[in-house]
Enzyme design. Sequence first.
Site, PDB file in Angstrom:
ATOM      1  N   GLU A 135     -19.448  -8.275   9.585  1.00 25.32           N
ATOM      2  CA  GLU A 135     -20.495  -7.683  10.408  1.00 25.32           C
ATOM      3  C   GLU A 135     -21.480  -8.717  10.934  1.00 25.32           C
ATOM      4  O   GLU A 135     -21.978  -8.596  12.065  1.00 25.32           O
ATOM      5  CB  GLU A 135     -21.246  -6.615   9.609  1.00 25.32           C
ATOM      6  N   LYS A 142       0.849  -1.196   0.000  1.00 28.36           N
ATOM      7  CA  LYS A 142       0.000   0.000   0.000  1.00 28.36           C
ATOM      8  C   LYS A 142       0.882   1.242   0.000  1.00 28.36           C
ATOM      9  O   LYS A 142       1.893   1.312   0.694  1.00 28.36           O
ATOM     10  CB  LYS A 142      -0.914   0.012   1.227  1.00 28.36           C
ATOM     11  N   ARG A 165     -25.575  -5.091   6.504  1.00 29.90           N
ATOM     12  CA  ARG A 165     -25.099  -6.398   6.063  1.00 29.90           C
ATOM     13  C   ARG A 165     -25.388  -7.483   7.101  1.00 29.90           C
ATOM     14  O   ARG A 165     -25.280  -8.664   6.806  1.00 29.90           O
ATOM     15  CB  ARG A 165     -23.595  -6.338   5.787  1.00 29.90           C
TER      16      ARG A 165
END
Length: 641
Positions: free
Chosen positions: A371, A285, A399
């Site tokens: 979740e 990243k 979700r």
Amino acid sequence: MADLPNTPLLDTVDTPHDLRKLKPADLRQLADELRAETISAVGSTGGHLGSGLGVVELTVAIHYVFDTPDDRLIWDVGHQCYPHKILTGRRDRIRTLRQGGGLSGFTKRSESEYDPFGAAHSSTSISAALGFAVANKLADRPGKGIAVIGDGAMSAGMAYEAMNNAEAAGNRLVVILNDNDMSIAPPVGGLSAYLARTVSSSNYLGLRSLAKRAIRRISKRVHNAAEKAEEFARGMVTGGTLFEELGFYYVGPIDGHNLDHLIPVLENARDSEHGPILVHVVTKKGKGYGPAEAAADKYHGVQKFDVITGAQAKAPPGPPSYQNVFADQLIKEADADPRIIAITAAMPSGTGLDRFGKAHPDRTFDVGIAEQHAVTFAAGLAAQGMRPFCAIYSTFLQRAYDQVVHDVAIQNLPVRFAIDRAGLVGADGATHAGSFDVTYLATLPNFIVMAAADEAELVHMTHTAALHDDGPIAVRYPRGNGVGIALPAVPERLEIGKGRVVREGKTVAILSLGTRLAEAIKAADALEAKGLSTTVADLRFAKPLDEDLIRRLLTSHEVAVTVEEGAIGGLGAHVLTMASDQGLIDAGLKLRTMRLPDTFQDQDKPELQYAEAGLNAEHIVDTVLKALRYNEAVVTDGARA
């Protein structure tokens, strides 16, 4: 502009068709220029930076090797899609990212044919790519489904559900695992690249297929043993046994920044006739930009920044953010109560739970992008006598709705939900707006739903939730900073289902839920200036309603207006239902409801979004005046009469 990077090769590329005309030797320069353009663009707009810089070479290689847009490329989540947008005909608008009328910060079907599937929530890419691949297979059309998914997104069960079904796509599906954080297996330079090229080559795959057919004819038992031995041996060398068990042919790991390694492996994956393939690439990243490489977390999402120094623009000093107010109060509650536990789903800094984690590391759980698991995990903790707080963005809690209903509400378990990013969220647009939580929670039996009007109210509501043991309770609060209200030295335990009157009047009643209260007070000032005595009430609770207060206001004022920053079916609908059930409508009640419009609003500055939604003081005043001017005894759940 003087600050734009020098990009002579990139200037010749408008779409991937132009990219494919380049020589392989030119791709390194193109990638360097693409990285410079990405840094420059995000520096001027803000947005997601580190993840996009990490996939620059991968973006170039995919579009160079595959026939996009006929090969359908799907970026998981979409944080990393800015280089993709630059290469797919949108460079001229790249400096409008995340602004009103500009490019979305995520992939969006209406924006380009190169965005075949919209994204912004995690772990959907493999399922969608599988859908494209199977559709092409059944219709006997050319074209592959290509999913690029990060290792963080692999913490969500949906990715594995899709992979378990992937064999149905045959060779039409390519999954590229972008491993940029915790590498499953480290690349080992030239040897790793050589092995990846070898085991993905048509010669190797053809010989492997021939050997498998020959052995199958001799003996099924021998064939199965040989197949397992080959997979085990290859897995020992390259890693990836898990993916093999799920039906994929695994290739990697390879250096995702080395185009000489990437191109031949992707070409082999493109030309393979041997079932779904997973290519494991390892990237960094922030690659190529020092500040982002050194602090990947701080440069994941950035404000506008100086490209030379990396210094990000700082917001002017002001009230504390809601997420930090919540976290700091939760720390105090946990200091006094060892049963309090905090759970987040891959958003520790976004929810403030990184602060809680420093204070109580053994009682902080980041479950990853999961979740559903977070909610049921919290339900188990609650059933065993603990006091769990699930701190999840409103849009992400969607979700886990089945778990909220089945595992929490039906069992009446005291799980506490801290719902961050409630209401409109500005630059992240429709995919991250917390528009629906009041509607989808207040409809459930046993639920208590609170909405904080300001940071002081959030302190009281966090304290109230910590002490509440009789069923599930939720508090919603917005993104951003508070309004400047002094925080209470001692939090108050609120009486469940009781609101408060902020100012008392006689003609107009404004019933507010959440942080539109400040606009309601501004509207009351404007109405008072017109000679209309106005009451403003902060209802605090969407469920249970303060029926005594609401009944008094509806029956003692000429017109009443509900105001909320949520979708239809929330506070307004519940107040209308109460008024209908109690016969208040028959008495000639003038009631109007104001809430978010029945549309998905694009990104913009939050104040402009709320103006577009008709939820500022000016629109409240207009709604009241129209109701009084026409003197109609009409009850509507429309946005504005």
